[in-house]
Design an enzyme around this catalytic site. Structure first.
Site, PDB file in Angstrom:
ATOM      1  N   PHE A 125      45.078  58.287  32.229  1.00  0.00           N
ATOM      2  CA  PHE A 125      45.477  58.184  30.939  1.00  0.00           C
ATOM      3  C   PHE A 125      46.377  59.510  31.174  1.00  0.00           C
ATOM      4  O   PHE A 125      45.998  60.487  31.674  1.00  0.00           O
ATOM      5  CB  PHE A 125      44.484  58.507  29.880  1.00  0.00           C
ATOM      6  CG  PHE A 125      44.718  58.389  28.545  1.00  0.00           C
ATOM      7  CD1 PHE A 125      45.020  57.233  27.804  1.00  0.00           C
ATOM      8  CD2 PHE A 125      44.794  59.599  27.930  1.00  0.00           C
ATOM      9  CE1 PHE A 125      45.592  57.260  26.473  1.00  0.00           C
ATOM     10  CE2 PHE A 125      45.230  59.713  26.438  1.00  0.00           C
ATOM     11  CZ  PHE A 125      45.886  58.423  25.993  1.00  0.00           C
ATOM     12  N   ASP A 196      36.428  60.871  34.061  1.00  0.00           N
ATOM     13  CA  ASP A 196      36.512  60.760  32.290  1.00  0.00           C
ATOM     14  C   ASP A 196      36.081  59.280  32.171  1.00  0.00           C
ATOM     15  O   ASP A 196      36.599  58.431  32.695  1.00  0.00           O
ATOM     16  CB  ASP A 196      38.179  60.664  32.103  1.00  0.00           C
ATOM     17  CG  ASP A 196      38.593  60.875  30.712  1.00  0.00           C
ATOM     18  OD1 ASP A 196      37.734  60.246  29.998  1.00  0.00           O
ATOM     19  OD2 ASP A 196      39.685  61.459  30.302  1.00  0.00           O
ATOM     20  N   TYR A 221      35.055  59.187  19.732  1.00  0.00           N
ATOM     21  CA  TYR A 221      35.491  58.430  18.973  1.00  0.00           C
ATOM     22  C   TYR A 221      35.566  56.976  18.988  1.00  0.00           C
ATOM     23  O   TYR A 221      36.225  56.207  18.372  1.00  0.00           O
ATOM     24  CB  TYR A 221      36.702  58.878  18.201  1.00  0.00           C
ATOM     25  CG  TYR A 221      38.040  59.392  18.938  1.00  0.00           C
ATOM     26  CD1 TYR A 221      38.663  58.478  19.387  1.00  0.00           C
ATOM     27  CD2 TYR A 221      38.172  60.622  19.093  1.00  0.00           C
ATOM     28  CE1 TYR A 221      39.677  58.844  20.267  1.00  0.00           C
ATOM     29  CE2 TYR A 221      39.189  60.980  20.031  1.00  0.00           C
ATOM     30  CZ  TYR A 221      39.924  60.041  20.672  1.00  0.00           C
ATOM     31  OH  TYR A 221      40.891  60.514  21.297  1.00  0.00           O
ATOM     32  N   LYS A 222      35.520  56.631  20.502  1.00  0.00           N
ATOM     33  CA  LYS A 222      36.039  55.155  20.828  1.00  0.00           C
ATOM     34  C   LYS A 222      34.441  54.528  20.761  1.00  0.00           C
ATOM     35  O   LYS A 222      34.092  54.312  19.643  1.00  0.00           O
ATOM     36  CB  LYS A 222      36.345  55.461  22.306  1.00  0.00           C
ATOM     37  CG  LYS A 222      37.929  55.941  22.238  1.00  0.00           C
ATOM     38  CD  LYS A 222      38.469  56.303  23.636  1.00  0.00           C
ATOM     39  CE  LYS A 222      40.085  56.783  23.634  1.00  0.00           C
ATOM     40  NZ  LYS A 222      40.305  57.507  24.832  1.00  0.00           N
ATOM     41  N   ARG A 370      46.036  44.874  24.210  1.00  0.00           N
ATOM     42  CA  ARG A 370      44.988  45.276  24.732  1.00  0.00           C
ATOM     43  C   ARG A 370      43.945  44.731  23.569  1.00  0.00           C
ATOM     44  O   ARG A 370      43.929  45.310  22.504  1.00  0.00           O
ATOM     45  CB  ARG A 370      44.908  46.842  24.946  1.00  0.00           C
ATOM     46  CG  ARG A 370      43.700  47.465  25.452  1.00  0.00           C
ATOM     47  CD  ARG A 370      43.994  48.701  25.790  1.00  0.00           C
ATOM     48  NE  ARG A 370      43.513  49.482  24.521  1.00  0.00           N
ATOM     49  CZ  ARG A 370      43.516  50.953  24.418  1.00  0.00           C
ATOM     50  NH1 ARG A 370      43.204  51.433  25.555  1.00  0.00           N
ATOM     51  NH2 ARG A 370      43.356  51.412  23.302  1.00  0.00           N
TER      52      ARG A 370
HETATM   53  C1  LIG Z   1      41.417  58.413  24.635  1.00  0.00           C
HETATM   54  C2  LIG Z   1      41.567  59.140  25.774  1.00  0.00           C
HETATM   55  C3  LIG Z   1      41.618  60.647  25.979  1.00  0.00           C
HETATM   56  C4  LIG Z   1      41.799  61.335  24.651  1.00  0.00           C
HETATM   57  O1  LIG Z   1      41.913  62.658  24.625  1.00  0.00           O
HETATM   58  P1  LIG Z   1      41.800  63.668  23.170  1.00  0.00           P
HETATM   59  O2  LIG Z   1      41.745  64.702  23.518  1.00  0.00           O
HETATM   60  O3  LIG Z   1      40.658  62.920  22.472  1.00  0.00           O
HETATM   61  O4  LIG Z   1      43.047  63.181  22.460  1.00  0.00           O
HETATM   62  C5  LIG Z   1      41.441  61.344  26.972  1.00  0.00           C
HETATM   63  N1  LIG Z   1      41.348  60.793  28.236  1.00  0.00           N
HETATM   64  C6  LIG Z   1      41.119  59.232  28.391  1.00  0.00           C
HETATM   65  C7  LIG Z   1      41.221  58.668  29.653  1.00  0.00           C
HETATM   66  C8  LIG Z   1      41.345  58.465  27.290  1.00  0.00           C
HETATM   67  O5  LIG Z   1      41.147  57.186  27.131  1.00  0.00           O
END
Ligand SMILES: *Cc1c(COP(=O)(O)O)cnc(C)c1O
Length: 411
Positions: A125, A196, A221-222, A370
């Site tokens: 990401f 992660d 939040y996911k 997705r």
């Molecule tokens: C959603 C996501 C993030 C989000 O990071 P924020 O700091 O909450 O914006 C980070 N890494 C991955 C792999 C994600 O899918």
């Protein structure tokens, strides 16, 4: 040939079916985006009202002690630990994923001072990569972010690698790395590992301890349904906790914040990775949401996640096989997370048409549709119905509407 009744039967036999009613999901919406923003658990508004009226309103500052706000990061962290196979005292709920990644990546580089490479893959990401780039610039010691194809990570481990920084589940394709295997290989090469778990925690069984992972971060939040911008989490393996030097050495990570010493002295254990005052209302929402998730058996969740994603692939291929969709997720359920992605040249417009018809997934550039399958609240009929709506959007050329061609700021 499948029929809708087959899916209704699966729902009747689903041991997790009762959880759906615990979420405030709107009627006429098939929510396939819990991997971007989980829905609202019904218990959360009441819990937040209580925290606001009783703890904040009447308790005022006394609530740091009386309502134990002060230990929210640890208490919520220990709940998350149960979902990711970590021991108590190893996980904190704090800050956001990007910030936690910064903290732990910095710690990892400091623990391998003679090495200069951060190894990651080009499916990671972007924020993770951006953070690594920013940190490298800040340290100014010649660190290199080395990006390889996801399949080439194991082969790229060599004695120059300080840390292998990977997202377990690819946010676009859903491809899942083998965390235990890659961690073992990284350790054999003398590197640390930073995982992660943004698309893992709450979607299937994660075993941080069994995988011998060193460091990990993840999102609130996911799949954890903590609400927009919920606190994220971080994990530090027990063996490393006293060696970690926090780069954001704020007072919440001090040995005794309320001694107001002039000099920083890190707290013992994982707590030193805290920085400043947590967002109490957001913590309360995440905490409440975790209580719901902890009622579910993770083995059942994982089994349902695999069934939902496998059946969705089958159903879409059966109903829309001739319409230009290319599966980009692995077919083997043990090799993917709880999501399914299809590439299509008109992906953006098709997704907008789907959303307008109540099937909410998301689009990821350049051409990926997705669909996330959160096993806690989705039904088998949802995937059946979603595939039917997809077929309809294509047959009626609904995606051609001009309104679906312009991209919004958030996709
Ligand atoms: C959603 C996501 C993030 C989000 O990071 P924020 O700091 O909450 O914006 C980070 N890494 C991955 C792999 C994600 O899918």
């Amino acid at each position: 040939m499948q029929v809708r009744a087959d899916f209704e039967a699966l729902d009747r036999a689903d041991p997790l079916a009762a959880f759906r009613a615990r979420f405030a999901l709107p009627d006429n919406v098939i929510y396939l985006d819990g991997n971007s923003l989980g829905p609202l658990p019904r218990a959360v508004p009441g819990r937040l009202a209580e925290v606001m009226e009783a703890e904040w309103g009447r308790g005022l500052i006394r609530s740091w002690n009386d309502a134990d706000w002060i230990s929210y990061p640890q208490r919520v962290g220990d709940k998350i630990a149960r979902l990711v196979g970590a021991e108590p005292g190893t996980v904190l709920a704090s800050d956001g994923t990007s910030i936690n990644l910064f903290k732990l990546l910095s710690a990892a580089l400091t623990l391998r001072p003679e090495r200069r490479v951060i190894l990651s893959d080009n499916g990671n990401f972007p924020t993770d990569l951006y953070i690594a780039q920013g940190l490298g610039g800040l340290l100014d010691r010649g660190h290199e972010l080395r990006l390889v194809e996801p399949e080439a990570v194991a082969g790229a481990l060599d004695p120059s690698v300080a840390v292998m920084m990977l997202t377990e589940v690819d946010y676009r394709s859903g491809r899942r790395h083998d965390m235990a295997d890659l961690t073992a290989r990284a350790h054999a090469a003398g590197a640390l590992t930073l995982w992660d778990l943004a698309h893992s925690a709450g979607a299937f069984q994660v075993d941080l301890r069994g995988s011998r992972a060193d460091l990990a971060v993840g999102c609130g939040y996911k799949y954890l349904n903590g609400g927009p911008g919920a606190p994220a989490f971080l994990y530090v393996a027990p063996a490393l906790q006293e060696a970690v030097r926090p780069p954001l050495s704020g007072w919440f990570g001090h040995t005794s914040p309320f001694a107001f010493d002039l000099d920083y002295s890190p707290a013992g254990g994982v707590a030193r990775n805290l920085c400043g005052t947590p967002s109490v209302l957001a913590m309360a929402a995440l905490d409440c949401s975790l209580d719901l998730m902890l009622e579910a058996d993770m083995a059942l969740l994982e089994a349902k996640s695999r069934a939902l994603t496998s059946l969705f692939i089958e159903t879409v291929e059966e109903t829309c096989g001739d319409l230009g969709f290319t599966l980009i997720s692995p077919r083997d359920p043990s090799r993917r997370g709880s999501q399914v992605a299809f590439a299509h040249p008109q992906g953006y417009a098709i997704m907008q048409a789907l959303i307008d018809r109540g099937v909410i997934g998301d689009f990821r550039a350049p051409d990926v549709l997705r669909f996330g399958f959160a096993p806690l609240y989705l039904r088998y009929i949802d995937l059946w119905d979603a595939a039917r709506v997809l077929r309809q959007v294509m047959e009626e050329d609904a995606w051609r509407a001009p309104a679906y061609q312009t991209r919004s700021r958030v996709t």
